[in-house]
Enzyme design. Sequence first.
Site, PDB file in Angstrom:
ATOM      1  N   SER A 121       0.844  -1.183   0.000  1.00 18.98           N
ATOM      2  CA  SER A 121       0.000   0.000   0.000  1.00 18.98           C
ATOM      3  C   SER A 121       0.883   1.239   0.000  1.00 18.98           C
ATOM      4  CB  SER A 121      -0.915   0.019   1.239  1.00 18.98           C
ATOM      5  OG  SER A 121      -1.753   1.154   1.226  1.00 18.98           O
ATOM      6  N   HIS A 176      -7.322  -4.794   4.521  1.00 20.78           N
ATOM      7  CA  HIS A 176      -6.930  -3.380   4.513  1.00 20.78           C
ATOM      8  C   HIS A 176      -7.736  -2.613   3.477  1.00 20.78           C
ATOM      9  CE1 HIS A 176      -4.548  -0.278   2.402  1.00 20.78           C
ATOM     10  NE2 HIS A 176      -4.026   0.034   3.567  1.00 20.78           N
TER      11      HIS A 176
END
Length: 303
Positions: A121, A176
């Site tokens: 990410s 996530h």
Amino acid sequence: MELGIIGLGRMGLNMARRLIEGGHRVVGWNRSEEPMRDAEEFGAETAPDIPALVEALERPRAVWIMVPAGGPVDEVLDELVPLLQEGDVVVDGGNSRYTDTLERARRLAEEDIHLVDAGTSGGIWGLQEGYSLMVGGEEEAVRRIAPALRTLAPGPEEGWGHVGPPGAGHFVKMVHNGIEYGMMQAYAEGFSIMQQKEEFDLDLGQAARIWRHGSVVRSWLLDLIADGLEEDQDLQDIEPWVDDSGEGRWTVFEAVDLDVPAPVITLALQMRLRSRDTGSYSDRLLAMLRNRFGGHAVRREDA
């Protein structure tokens, strides 16, 4: 350490650059030549094909794959794995579904090759801010690539971690992204409410800037909202069509399989799907029903 990178898209290029700036050797390959020329400009070596990339790396090798999830990963592995040797490490840094990762890890283990899944990410800001890395794999393999992980992360011991066996990294990254769906939807709804309160003539960018400091809803997503609203508060040039790359729906499927209620993430996914219904047959049917049972007016497209 040295690392091969297959897939020099925007994130792959930025990761290569961060690694080189951190003192690592990078050999890259991409199907199109322009990204390879870009990589060479900041010090990366490039190879004309995957066999040449493998040949350029010393054993035990570490090859990081940054290609779209699904078929492209398998296509790369089909060509790459026969070229590797016992003890080599392959890292899948894309958003693969964790069930696919489990199967690939079993396949590579039969050849005594390690598969590490690195849920990544950070997007286009990773070059400056570092990448959040959720890493799954065998302890030995993760330890071997740890120098690269420490360089890619926001800090040597921050923003990354070995979360479990193969598949665990992509599983954590999946969840996530599901959480991200819910957070984005809540921000979108809140700013929409403020935008509709016309009598207050609110400066939405100002509200975002206020919330960025000291507020319990401050976040990097809010920072991005504030920057975007500075440029165009009305968002007139943006089509109301919201894509999803799969992780949100995979999270919802997993919640159902585990009997875990996840109404916020589920609804956020449904709202993304709703944004694509430009014909909005469901809304047409609802309007027809209201007219039939209550005599409510129906708007005609040619009105």
